[in-house]
Design an enzyme around this catalytic site. Sequence first.
Site, PDB file in Angstrom:
ATOM      1  N   GLU A  96     -31.772  55.265 -45.946  1.00 43.02           N
ATOM      2  CA  GLU A  96     -32.428  55.708 -44.712  1.00 43.02           C
ATOM      3  C   GLU A  96     -31.881  57.068 -44.282  1.00 43.02           C
ATOM      4  OE1 GLU A  96     -31.719  52.138 -42.456  1.00 43.02           O
ATOM      5  OE2 GLU A  96     -33.164  51.077 -43.705  1.00 43.02           O
ATOM      6  N   SER A 209     -33.126  43.103 -48.800  1.00 42.07           N
ATOM      7  CA  SER A 209     -33.740  41.819 -48.425  1.00 42.07           C
ATOM      8  C   SER A 209     -32.972  40.617 -48.971  1.00 42.07           C
ATOM      9  CB  SER A 209     -35.215  41.773 -48.856  1.00 42.07           C
ATOM     10  OG  SER A 209     -35.936  42.803 -48.214  1.00 42.07           O
TER      11      SER A 209
HETATM   12  C1  PEP Z   1     -29.770  47.698 -45.802  1.00 42.27           C
HETATM   13  O1  PEP Z   1     -30.270  48.342 -44.914  1.00 42.27           O
HETATM   14  O2  PEP Z   1     -28.698  48.069 -46.289  1.00 42.27           O
HETATM   15  C2  PEP Z   1     -30.459  46.487 -46.247  1.00 42.27           C
HETATM   16  C3  PEP Z   1     -30.104  45.937 -47.381  1.00 42.27           C
HETATM   17  O3  PEP Z   1     -31.447  46.000 -45.425  1.00 42.27           O
HETATM   18  P1  PEP Z   1     -32.272  44.625 -45.601  1.00 42.27           P
HETATM   19  O4  PEP Z   1     -31.289  43.561 -45.951  1.00 42.27           O
HETATM   20  O5  PEP Z   1     -32.913  44.409 -44.268  1.00 42.27           O
HETATM   21  O6  PEP Z   1     -33.265  44.847 -46.692  1.00 42.27           O
END
Ligand code: PEP
Length: 247
Positions: A96, A209
């Site tokens: 991000e 996820s």
């Molecule tokens: C993350 O942002 O590092 C991440 C793995 O998010 P999520 O588990 O929501 O996919």
Amino acid sequence: MKKLIAGNWKMNASLAGNETLVNELRAGIGAPACDVAICVPSPYFQQVQGLLAGQDTIVMGSQNVSSHESGAYTGDVSATMLKEFGIRYAIVGHSERRLHQAESDTHVAIKAERALEAGITPIVCVGETLREREEGMTEFIVKRQLAAVIHLVGHCISEIVVAYEPVWAIGTGKTATPEQAQEVHGVLRTQLRAATEHADKIRLLYGGSMNAGNAAALLAQPDIDGGLIGGASLKAADFLAIIAAAQ
Ligand code: PEP
């Protein structure tokens, strides 16, 4: 090796919500087989430090660190500042931030170096986008991202944590299969072995996820040494179930 489960709260927090979540984690965590960290937004460091006081099962991490040591860098937070609040891990190079803040591989590597200098373990995130995967670029991308860090902090590379986070799996509900994740983790392990004789002690986390339902299968892979958990770290029951799966 002892696994690491690290929660990444991202920009999700409030004084009241943090208190509930941390108290629920403390109440339910028991004596886990793995190390546990929660990476919280910086305005809440002092609050969460207080909420975690008196135990050392759950430690606190940050979601970023400045690439500068100090000075005229408005809005940045330095590694030495993080250290003052008991921060043990710093996520660097989250996709991000690579995307929205245009962080380059070199910039990410410098951040990892700043963290290490302050005695903070950087969690270096690498991962390909869906397009890169479809074009067969996955291995090239993750190796390029990790190579920048090895190049800069090679002398203490065994002190980092690496998180493989396929961008297409983050926050999407799409998880890499255990086989897909292991394949990339194997590539990263081989790359680290070429850089240090201690590569087998470097923890390689999977992120994307991960949840209570899929954690056990992912964590059973030989080169998956833990998880970086976004969404599922915001609910105590889900995060505790992932911690319980990390044997
Ligand atoms: C993350 O942002 O590092 C991440 C793995 O998010 P999520 O588990 O929501 O996919």
